[in-house]
Design a protein around this motif. Sequence first.
Motif, short mmCIF file in Angstrom:
data_model
loop_
_atom_site.label_atom_id
_atom_site.label_comp_id
_atom_site.label_asym_id
_atom_site.label_seq_id
_atom_site.Cartn_x
_atom_site.Cartn_y
_atom_site.Cartn_z
N ASP A 109 0.81 -1.22 0.00
CA ASP A 109 0.00 0.00 0.00
C ASP A 109 0.84 1.27 0.00
O ASP A 109 0.31 2.37 -0.26
N LEU A 110 2.14 1.17 0.29
CA LEU A 110 3.00 2.35 0.29
C LEU A 110 3.37 2.80 -1.12
O LEU A 110 3.82 3.93 -1.32
N PHE A 111 3.19 1.93 -2.11
CA PHE A 111 3.61 2.22 -3.46
C PHE A 111 2.49 2.86 -4.29
O PHE A 111 1.30 2.67 -4.00
N MET A 112 2.89 3.57 -5.34
CA MET A 112 1.92 4.12 -6.28
C MET A 112 1.16 2.98 -6.94
O MET A 112 1.70 1.89 -7.17
N ARG A 113 -0.10 3.23 -7.26
CA ARG A 113 -0.93 2.18 -7.85
C ARG A 113 -0.44 1.74 -9.23
O ARG A 113 -0.78 0.66 -9.70
N SER A 114 0.39 2.57 -9.87
CA SER A 114 0.93 2.17 -11.17
C SER A 114 1.91 1.01 -11.01
O SER A 114 2.21 0.30 -11.97
#
Length: 382
Positions: A109-114
Amino acid sequence: MEKCKGCGVEIQFIDSTLKGYINKTTYDKRIANNQLVLCERCFRLKNYNEDLKVEIDEDSFYNLVKENVKDKMLICNIVDAFDLDATLIDNINQLFPNNPILVVANKYDLFMRSNRPTKIKKYVANYLENLKVNNVGVVVTSGKEDYSSIKVYETLVKTIDALGLSKDVFFFGMSNVGKTTLLNSMIKNINKDDDLLTVSSAVSTTLNISKINIGDLVIYDTPGIVNKKQATYYLNKKTIDMVMPKNFVKPVVFQLNPMQTIFIEGFGSVSFLESLNNNLEVESYNLNKLSIVCYFSRNIKLHRTKYLNKDSFYKEHKDDIFKFPKKIERKKLGELMKYQFEINENTEISFSGLGFVGFNGKGIIEVETFENILVKCREKLI
Protein backbone atom coordinates in the motif's frame (compact mmCIF):
# COMPACT_ATOMS: atom_id res chain seq x y z
CA MET A 1 0.05 -20.96 32.73
CA GLU A 2 -1.96 -18.66 30.50
CA LYS A 3 -0.08 -16.54 27.98
CA CYS A 4 -0.50 -12.84 27.27
CA LYS A 5 -2.69 -12.35 24.19
CA GLY A 6 -0.44 -9.53 23.00
CA CYS A 7 3.16 -10.75 23.20
CA GLY A 8 2.81 -14.48 23.83
CA VAL A 9 4.78 -14.50 27.11
CA GLU A 10 3.47 -16.56 30.04
CA ILE A 11 1.57 -14.46 32.56
CA GLN A 12 3.36 -14.08 35.91
CA PHE A 13 2.46 -12.19 39.10
CA ILE A 14 5.81 -12.11 40.90
CA ASP A 15 8.28 -9.67 39.32
CA SER A 16 7.05 -6.47 37.67
CA THR A 17 10.45 -5.96 36.01
CA LEU A 18 10.20 -9.21 34.05
CA LYS A 19 8.23 -10.10 30.94
CA GLY A 20 4.60 -11.21 31.31
CA TYR A 21 3.90 -9.44 34.60
CA ILE A 22 0.37 -8.48 35.63
CA ASN A 23 -0.98 -7.64 39.07
CA LYS A 24 -2.84 -10.70 40.40
CA THR A 25 -5.88 -8.67 41.50
CA THR A 26 -6.09 -7.05 38.06
CA TYR A 27 -5.76 -10.45 36.42
CA ASP A 28 -8.60 -11.91 38.53
CA LYS A 29 -10.86 -8.97 37.68
CA ARG A 30 -10.25 -9.35 33.95
CA ILE A 31 -10.92 -13.07 34.10
CA ALA A 32 -14.11 -12.51 36.12
CA ASN A 33 -15.32 -9.91 33.61
CA ASN A 34 -14.31 -12.06 30.62
CA GLN A 35 -11.87 -9.36 29.48
CA LEU A 36 -8.79 -9.70 27.31
CA VAL A 37 -5.78 -10.74 29.41
CA LEU A 38 -2.74 -8.63 28.58
CA CYS A 39 0.48 -8.31 30.55
CA GLU A 40 1.23 -4.87 31.96
CA ARG A 41 3.58 -4.07 29.09
CA CYS A 42 1.07 -4.90 26.36
CA PHE A 43 -1.76 -3.16 28.23
CA ARG A 44 0.29 0.05 28.35
CA LEU A 45 1.30 -0.34 24.73
CA LYS A 46 -2.27 -0.81 23.59
CA ASN A 47 -3.97 1.82 25.77
CA TYR A 48 -1.29 4.47 26.29
CA ASN A 49 0.99 3.87 23.29
CA GLU A 50 4.00 3.92 25.60
CA ASP A 51 7.45 3.13 24.25
CA LEU A 52 8.50 0.00 26.12
CA LYS A 53 11.18 -1.30 23.79
CA VAL A 54 12.31 -4.82 24.62
CA GLU A 55 15.12 -6.31 22.61
CA ILE A 56 15.36 -9.98 21.63
CA ASP A 57 18.94 -11.14 21.15
CA GLU A 58 19.66 -13.36 18.17
CA ASP A 59 20.74 -16.38 20.25
CA SER A 60 17.43 -16.39 22.13
CA PHE A 61 15.53 -16.08 18.88
CA TYR A 62 17.42 -18.91 17.20
CA ASN A 63 16.74 -21.09 20.24
CA LEU A 64 13.02 -20.43 19.72
CA VAL A 65 13.44 -21.56 16.12
CA LYS A 66 15.22 -24.76 17.14
CA GLU A 67 12.60 -25.56 19.77
CA ASN A 68 9.53 -24.91 17.63
CA VAL A 69 10.28 -25.63 13.97
CA LYS A 70 9.23 -29.14 12.97
CA ASP A 71 9.44 -31.26 9.85
CA LYS A 72 6.79 -30.54 7.23
CA MET A 73 6.18 -27.06 8.69
CA LEU A 74 5.83 -24.16 6.26
CA ILE A 75 8.00 -21.12 7.00
CA CYS A 76 6.29 -17.83 6.15
CA ASN A 77 8.92 -15.10 5.90
CA ILE A 78 7.37 -11.62 6.07
CA VAL A 79 9.47 -8.87 4.49
CA ASP A 80 8.83 -5.17 3.97
CA ALA A 81 8.59 -4.55 0.21
CA PHE A 82 9.42 -0.89 0.83
CA ASP A 83 12.56 -1.78 2.83
CA LEU A 84 13.52 -5.07 1.22
CA ASP A 85 17.29 -4.81 1.68
CA ALA A 86 17.04 -4.51 5.46
CA THR A 87 14.19 -6.92 6.15
CA LEU A 88 15.24 -10.00 4.22
CA ILE A 89 17.07 -12.35 6.59
CA ASP A 90 20.51 -13.16 5.20
CA ASN A 91 20.87 -16.74 6.43
CA ILE A 92 17.29 -17.89 6.06
CA ASN A 93 18.20 -21.04 4.11
CA GLN A 94 20.77 -22.04 6.72
CA LEU A 95 18.23 -21.37 9.47
CA PHE A 96 15.54 -23.52 7.83
CA PRO A 97 17.43 -26.06 5.67
CA ASN A 98 14.64 -28.64 5.61
CA ASN A 99 11.53 -26.48 5.43
CA PRO A 100 9.81 -24.82 2.44
CA ILE A 101 9.78 -21.03 2.64
CA LEU A 102 7.00 -18.76 1.39
CA VAL A 103 8.03 -15.09 1.14
CA VAL A 104 5.32 -12.51 1.82
CA ALA A 105 6.26 -9.00 0.66
CA ASN A 106 4.15 -6.70 2.85
CA LYS A 107 3.28 -2.97 2.69
CA TYR A 108 2.34 -2.87 -0.96
CA ASP A 109 0.00 0.00 0.00
CA LEU A 110 3.00 2.35 0.29
CA PHE A 111 3.61 2.22 -3.46
CA MET A 112 1.92 4.12 -6.28
CA ARG A 113 -0.93 2.18 -7.85
CA SER A 114 0.93 2.17 -11.17
CA ASN A 115 3.31 -0.33 -9.52
CA ARG A 116 1.02 -3.33 -9.72
CA PRO A 117 1.55 -6.30 -7.37
CA THR A 118 2.70 -8.40 -10.33
CA LYS A 119 5.60 -5.98 -10.95
CA ILE A 120 6.64 -5.99 -7.29
CA LYS A 121 6.25 -9.78 -7.13
CA LYS A 122 8.55 -10.22 -10.15
CA TYR A 123 11.11 -7.85 -8.63
CA VAL A 124 11.13 -9.67 -5.28
CA ALA A 125 11.35 -13.07 -7.00
CA ASN A 126 14.37 -11.92 -9.05
CA TYR A 127 15.90 -10.36 -5.92
CA LEU A 128 15.61 -13.68 -4.06
CA GLU A 129 17.00 -15.60 -7.04
CA ASN A 130 20.06 -13.34 -7.23
CA LEU A 131 20.69 -13.93 -3.53
CA LYS A 132 20.14 -17.68 -4.02
CA VAL A 133 17.32 -17.73 -1.45
CA ASN A 134 15.32 -20.92 -1.92
CA ASN A 135 11.57 -20.36 -1.74
CA VAL A 136 8.31 -21.93 -2.91
CA GLY A 137 6.71 -18.64 -3.91
CA VAL A 138 6.22 -14.92 -3.34
CA VAL A 139 3.02 -13.18 -2.26
CA VAL A 140 2.64 -9.39 -2.42
CA THR A 141 0.25 -8.03 0.18
CA SER A 142 -0.85 -5.22 2.47
CA GLY A 143 -1.78 -6.04 6.03
CA LYS A 144 -4.15 -3.07 5.92
CA GLU A 145 -6.30 -4.48 3.12
CA ASP A 146 -8.80 -7.21 3.94
CA TYR A 147 -8.67 -8.92 0.57
CA SER A 148 -4.86 -9.06 0.72
CA SER A 149 -4.81 -10.87 4.06
CA ILE A 150 -7.41 -13.33 2.77
CA LYS A 151 -5.17 -13.93 -0.25
CA VAL A 152 -2.23 -14.69 2.05
CA TYR A 153 -4.33 -17.18 4.02
CA GLU A 154 -5.54 -18.88 0.84
CA THR A 155 -1.96 -19.08 -0.49
CA LEU A 156 -0.80 -20.66 2.76
CA VAL A 157 -3.52 -23.29 2.54
CA LYS A 158 -2.84 -24.03 -1.15
CA THR A 159 0.91 -24.31 -0.56
CA ILE A 160 0.42 -26.66 2.39
CA ASP A 161 -1.99 -28.86 0.44
CA ALA A 162 0.24 -28.96 -2.65
CA LEU A 163 3.36 -29.91 -0.67
CA GLY A 164 1.64 -32.23 1.79
CA LEU A 165 2.71 -30.22 4.82
CA SER A 166 1.28 -29.98 8.31
CA LYS A 167 -1.19 -27.23 9.22
CA ASP A 168 1.46 -25.48 11.33
CA VAL A 169 2.95 -22.27 9.87
CA PHE A 170 5.97 -20.49 11.32
CA PHE A 171 5.57 -16.71 10.86
CA PHE A 172 8.99 -15.13 10.73
CA GLY A 173 10.46 -11.69 10.00
CA MET A 174 12.35 -8.62 11.10
CA SER A 175 10.81 -6.09 13.48
CA ASN A 176 8.46 -3.51 11.94
CA VAL A 177 7.69 -5.45 8.75
CA GLY A 178 3.98 -5.35 9.62
CA LYS A 179 3.75 -9.01 10.65
CA THR A 180 1.32 -8.45 13.53
CA THR A 181 -0.85 -6.10 11.48
CA LEU A 182 -1.08 -8.77 8.78
CA LEU A 183 -1.96 -11.44 11.33
CA ASN A 184 -4.62 -9.19 12.86
CA SER A 185 -6.17 -8.70 9.43
CA MET A 186 -6.19 -12.46 8.89
CA ILE A 187 -7.78 -13.04 12.31
CA LYS A 188 -10.42 -10.40 11.64
CA ASN A 189 -11.33 -11.77 8.22
CA ILE A 190 -10.98 -15.50 8.81
CA ASN A 191 -11.83 -15.95 12.49
CA LYS A 192 -14.11 -12.89 12.66
CA ASP A 193 -14.63 -12.52 16.43
CA ASP A 194 -11.27 -13.53 17.91
CA ASP A 195 -9.24 -11.04 19.95
CA LEU A 196 -6.60 -9.12 18.01
CA LEU A 197 -2.90 -8.95 18.81
CA THR A 198 -1.05 -5.97 20.25
CA VAL A 199 0.34 -3.77 17.47
CA SER A 200 2.99 -1.13 18.11
CA SER A 201 5.83 0.57 16.26
CA ALA A 202 8.11 -0.19 19.22
CA VAL A 203 10.77 -2.72 18.26
CA SER A 204 9.98 -6.34 19.17
CA THR A 205 6.37 -6.12 20.35
CA THR A 206 6.07 -9.91 20.29
CA LEU A 207 8.32 -11.45 22.94
CA ASN A 208 7.71 -15.16 22.63
CA ILE A 209 6.06 -17.77 20.41
CA SER A 210 2.28 -17.38 20.24
CA LYS A 211 0.24 -20.16 18.69
CA ILE A 212 -2.80 -18.71 16.93
CA ASN A 213 -5.56 -20.73 15.30
CA ILE A 214 -6.60 -19.01 12.06
CA GLY A 215 -9.11 -21.00 10.06
CA ASP A 216 -7.63 -24.47 9.55
CA LEU A 217 -4.08 -23.33 10.33
CA VAL A 218 -2.01 -22.99 13.47
CA ILE A 219 0.20 -19.90 13.16
CA TYR A 220 3.38 -19.69 15.23
CA ASP A 221 3.76 -15.93 15.72
CA THR A 222 7.41 -15.22 16.52
CA PRO A 223 9.38 -12.25 17.84
CA GLY A 224 10.67 -9.83 15.26
CA ILE A 225 14.43 -9.92 14.79
CA VAL A 226 16.04 -6.57 15.47
CA ASN A 227 18.26 -5.35 12.62
CA LYS A 228 21.01 -3.09 13.92
CA LYS A 229 21.60 -1.70 10.42
CA GLN A 230 18.09 -0.19 10.31
CA ALA A 231 17.71 3.44 11.30
CA THR A 232 14.61 2.62 13.35
CA TYR A 233 16.60 0.47 15.79
CA TYR A 234 18.24 3.63 17.16
CA LEU A 235 15.18 5.89 17.24
CA ASN A 236 12.64 6.44 19.99
CA LYS A 237 9.04 5.52 19.35
CA LYS A 238 7.83 9.08 18.68
CA THR A 239 10.50 9.52 16.01
CA ILE A 240 9.70 6.12 14.47
CA ASP A 241 6.03 7.09 14.26
CA MET A 242 7.00 10.22 12.34
CA VAL A 243 9.62 8.88 9.93
CA MET A 244 8.27 5.43 9.07
CA PRO A 245 5.81 5.74 6.16
CA LYS A 246 2.34 4.47 7.00
CA ASN A 247 0.41 5.54 3.91
CA PHE A 248 1.04 5.92 0.18
CA VAL A 249 4.44 7.54 -0.37
CA LYS A 250 4.25 10.30 -2.94
CA PRO A 251 7.53 10.67 -4.86
CA VAL A 252 9.26 14.06 -4.65
CA VAL A 253 11.38 15.00 -7.68
CA PHE A 254 14.35 17.39 -7.82
CA GLN A 255 16.39 18.50 -10.82
CA LEU A 256 20.00 18.80 -9.66
CA ASN A 257 22.96 20.49 -11.26
CA PRO A 258 26.43 19.09 -10.53
CA MET A 259 27.68 19.95 -7.03
CA GLN A 260 24.20 20.19 -5.53
CA THR A 261 22.95 18.24 -2.52
CA ILE A 262 19.60 16.98 -1.21
CA PHE A 263 19.36 16.54 2.56
CA ILE A 264 17.07 13.76 3.79
CA GLU A 265 16.06 15.53 7.02
CA GLY A 266 19.07 15.12 9.34
CA PHE A 267 19.61 11.46 8.44
CA GLY A 268 21.95 12.10 5.55
CA SER A 269 22.32 13.51 2.07
CA VAL A 270 22.64 12.64 -1.62
CA SER A 271 24.99 14.84 -3.65
CA PHE A 272 25.29 15.00 -7.44
CA LEU A 273 29.02 15.29 -8.18
CA GLU A 274 29.43 14.72 -11.90
CA SER A 275 27.25 14.02 -14.95
CA LEU A 276 27.98 11.02 -17.17
CA ASN A 277 25.26 11.78 -19.70
CA ASN A 278 26.72 11.36 -23.17
CA ASN A 279 23.58 10.67 -25.17
CA LEU A 280 23.62 13.13 -28.08
CA GLU A 281 19.84 12.86 -28.36
CA VAL A 282 19.48 14.64 -25.00
CA GLU A 283 19.03 18.39 -25.41
CA SER A 284 22.20 20.25 -24.42
CA TYR A 285 20.66 22.15 -21.52
CA ASN A 286 19.75 18.83 -19.86
CA LEU A 287 23.11 17.11 -20.34
CA ASN A 288 24.49 18.14 -16.97
CA LYS A 289 21.31 17.74 -14.94
CA LEU A 290 20.25 14.77 -12.85
CA SER A 291 16.67 14.03 -11.88
CA ILE A 292 16.46 12.51 -8.41
CA VAL A 293 13.22 10.92 -7.18
CA CYS A 294 12.82 10.63 -3.40
CA TYR A 295 10.55 8.09 -1.66
CA PHE A 296 10.28 8.91 2.04
CA SER A 297 7.59 9.64 4.61
CA ARG A 298 5.95 13.00 4.04
CA ASN A 299 7.19 13.96 7.54
CA ILE A 300 10.81 13.76 6.41
CA LYS A 301 11.99 17.16 5.22
CA LEU A 302 13.94 17.23 1.95
CA HIS A 303 16.18 20.27 1.49
CA ARG A 304 18.36 21.31 -1.47
CA THR A 305 21.64 23.18 -1.01
CA LYS A 306 25.07 23.62 -2.61
CA TYR A 307 27.50 20.76 -2.12
CA LEU A 308 30.27 23.08 -0.94
CA ASN A 309 27.98 24.45 1.79
CA LYS A 310 26.46 21.18 2.96
CA ASP A 311 28.74 20.46 5.93
CA SER A 312 28.34 23.93 7.43
CA PHE A 313 24.59 23.89 6.69
CA TYR A 314 24.16 20.56 8.48
CA LYS A 315 26.18 21.68 11.49
CA GLU A 316 24.16 24.88 11.79
CA HIS A 317 20.67 23.40 11.27
CA LYS A 318 20.76 19.80 12.56
CA ASP A 319 18.74 20.87 15.61
CA ASP A 320 16.35 23.45 14.16
CA ILE A 321 15.42 23.03 10.46
CA PHE A 322 15.99 19.28 10.77
CA LYS A 323 13.78 17.78 13.50
CA PHE A 324 15.11 14.21 13.17
CA PRO A 325 17.12 12.43 14.38
CA LYS A 326 17.40 13.91 17.87
CA LYS A 327 20.80 14.53 19.47
CA ILE A 328 20.67 11.39 21.60
CA GLU A 329 19.58 9.37 18.55
CA ARG A 330 22.49 10.71 16.49
CA LYS A 331 24.92 9.41 19.09
CA LYS A 332 23.40 5.94 18.79
CA LEU A 333 23.49 6.08 14.97
CA GLY A 334 27.26 6.58 15.04
CA GLU A 335 29.63 8.58 12.89
CA LEU A 336 28.75 10.04 9.49
CA MET A 337 30.10 7.99 6.58
CA LYS A 338 30.48 8.82 2.87
CA TYR A 339 29.84 6.45 -0.04
CA GLN A 340 30.30 7.10 -3.76
CA PHE A 341 28.25 5.41 -6.49
CA GLU A 342 28.03 5.52 -10.27
CA ILE A 343 24.31 5.56 -11.02
CA ASN A 344 22.00 5.47 -14.02
CA GLU A 345 18.27 5.42 -14.80
CA ASN A 346 18.01 1.79 -13.58
CA THR A 347 19.58 2.50 -10.18
CA GLU A 348 18.17 3.15 -6.72
CA ILE A 349 19.89 3.87 -3.42
CA SER A 350 18.11 2.56 -0.31
CA PHE A 351 18.45 3.90 3.24
CA SER A 352 17.56 1.10 5.65
CA GLY A 353 14.47 1.89 7.70
CA LEU A 354 13.75 5.18 5.94
CA GLY A 355 13.17 4.90 2.18
CA PHE A 356 15.06 5.18 -1.09
CA VAL A 357 15.94 7.44 -4.02
CA GLY A 358 15.88 6.75 -7.75
CA PHE A 359 17.46 8.59 -10.68
CA ASN A 360 16.77 9.63 -14.25
CA GLY A 361 20.15 10.17 -15.77
CA LYS A 362 23.75 9.01 -15.36
CA GLY A 363 26.31 10.36 -12.98
CA ILE A 364 28.53 10.08 -9.92
CA ILE A 365 26.80 10.66 -6.60
CA GLU A 366 27.96 10.84 -3.01
CA VAL A 367 25.80 9.50 -0.18
CA GLU A 368 26.50 10.58 3.38
CA THR A 369 24.68 9.04 6.33
CA PHE A 370 25.29 7.49 9.74
CA GLU A 371 27.46 4.38 9.94
CA ASN A 372 24.67 2.30 11.49
CA ILE A 373 22.28 2.87 8.58
CA LEU A 374 22.64 0.33 5.78
CA VAL A 375 23.04 2.01 2.38
CA LYS A 376 22.67 -0.16 -0.71
CA CYS A 377 22.82 0.48 -4.45
CA ARG A 378 20.31 -1.77 -6.20
CA GLU A 379 18.33 -2.28 -9.36
CA LYS A 380 15.38 0.08 -9.60
CA LEU A 381 12.12 -1.20 -8.13
CA ILE A 382 9.88 1.69 -9.14
